[in-house]
Design an enzyme around this catalytic site. Sequence first.
Site, PDB file in Angstrom:
ATOM      1  N   LYS A  11      13.414   9.376 -23.756  1.00 45.20           N
ATOM      2  CA  LYS A  11      13.884   9.006 -22.423  1.00 45.20           C
ATOM      3  C   LYS A  11      12.706   9.075 -21.460  1.00 45.20           C
ATOM      4  O   LYS A  11      11.993  10.086 -21.434  1.00 45.20           O
ATOM      5  CB  LYS A  11      14.989   9.967 -21.976  1.00 45.20           C
ATOM      6  CG  LYS A  11      15.458   9.804 -20.539  1.00 45.20           C
ATOM      7  CD  LYS A  11      15.540  11.139 -19.813  1.00 45.20           C
ATOM      8  CE  LYS A  11      14.177  11.757 -19.655  1.00 45.20           C
ATOM      9  NZ  LYS A  11      14.116  12.868 -18.690  1.00 45.20           N
ATOM     10  N   ASP A 137      20.051  15.753 -18.464  1.00 39.04           N
ATOM     11  CA  ASP A 137      19.654  14.502 -19.095  1.00 39.04           C
ATOM     12  C   ASP A 137      20.597  14.048 -20.201  1.00 39.04           C
ATOM     13  O   ASP A 137      20.468  12.925 -20.698  1.00 39.04           O
ATOM     14  CB  ASP A 137      18.241  14.624 -19.679  1.00 39.04           C
ATOM     15  CG  ASP A 137      17.155  14.572 -18.618  1.00 39.04           C
ATOM     16  OD1 ASP A 137      17.407  14.001 -17.538  1.00 39.04           O
ATOM     17  OD2 ASP A 137      16.057  15.102 -18.869  1.00 39.04           O
TER      18      ASP A 137
END
Length: 288
Positions: A11, A137
């Site tokens: 990510k 996240d």
Amino acid sequence: MATIKAKAPAKVNLTLHVTGRRDDGYHLLDSLVVFADVCDQLSATSSADLRISVSGPFSPGVPNDDSNLMMRAAMVLQRVRGVEMGAALTLEKHLPHAAGIGSGSSDAALTLAMLAELWGVPPLPANAPDVVALGADVPVCLQAPAPTRMTGVGETLSDVPRLPDCALVLVRPPVEVPTAAVFQALTSRDGSGMDDLPLGLDYDGFVQWLSAQRNDLQAPAETIAPEIAHAIAALRALPAVSFAGMSGSGATCYGLVKDIATARQVARRMQVAHMNWWVAPAAVLQPA
């Protein structure tokens, strides 16, 4: 015995605006998140109990007990969906951890998806409180591979227009940057939000848009680890790199380039010049 194998992508926060702070101390963020095709390798096999084994170049320091975020995600899904089955999980760790690219969160998000399929239960939605509680996240990583705008404390997710084809060169100097220390070093906690991403941007337009955004954690991270500034400067010095910045709270930095062939060329130059850095060329993933 059923087995599911899948890849958990890195990510990357291309932007990260800090827009406020809640009374409970959590910071409000506004971030464009993309996923890169460098990945951890995961598998889940039907089992009577729940366990995990960890291998790979970045396995040192990754727990193989209930404190592992994959195991915590599995236990959340068991509890919420009333599952009595177990699973033998494997993690082949190719992404550095504690590096600002959400590898642990990506692993946990993929675990939730794999086990929902393996156990035949409905997947948990990204905004479910139990998912948010796993980490800021984890919700956005459930959106992979779609680029996503992440706001709030990570629980509010919005679709963004399709990005132009592009690639990244990810570099991480051998330093650790504790996230808590970076947030503590912030001098401003109420910045403006990210500009909306316009429809139909070509590559040059995307570079121009990105250049007008921020990562508010970059400056405090550079004070803790000056190597981050060195990494960004090294990327910016290469003509093929259109934009360079830091992902998340660091220490991974990225250079934006036009395509994966260019990313590989830039990565080779970075690897030769900085033998002790982690360097990875990667395409930016998007849904088909």
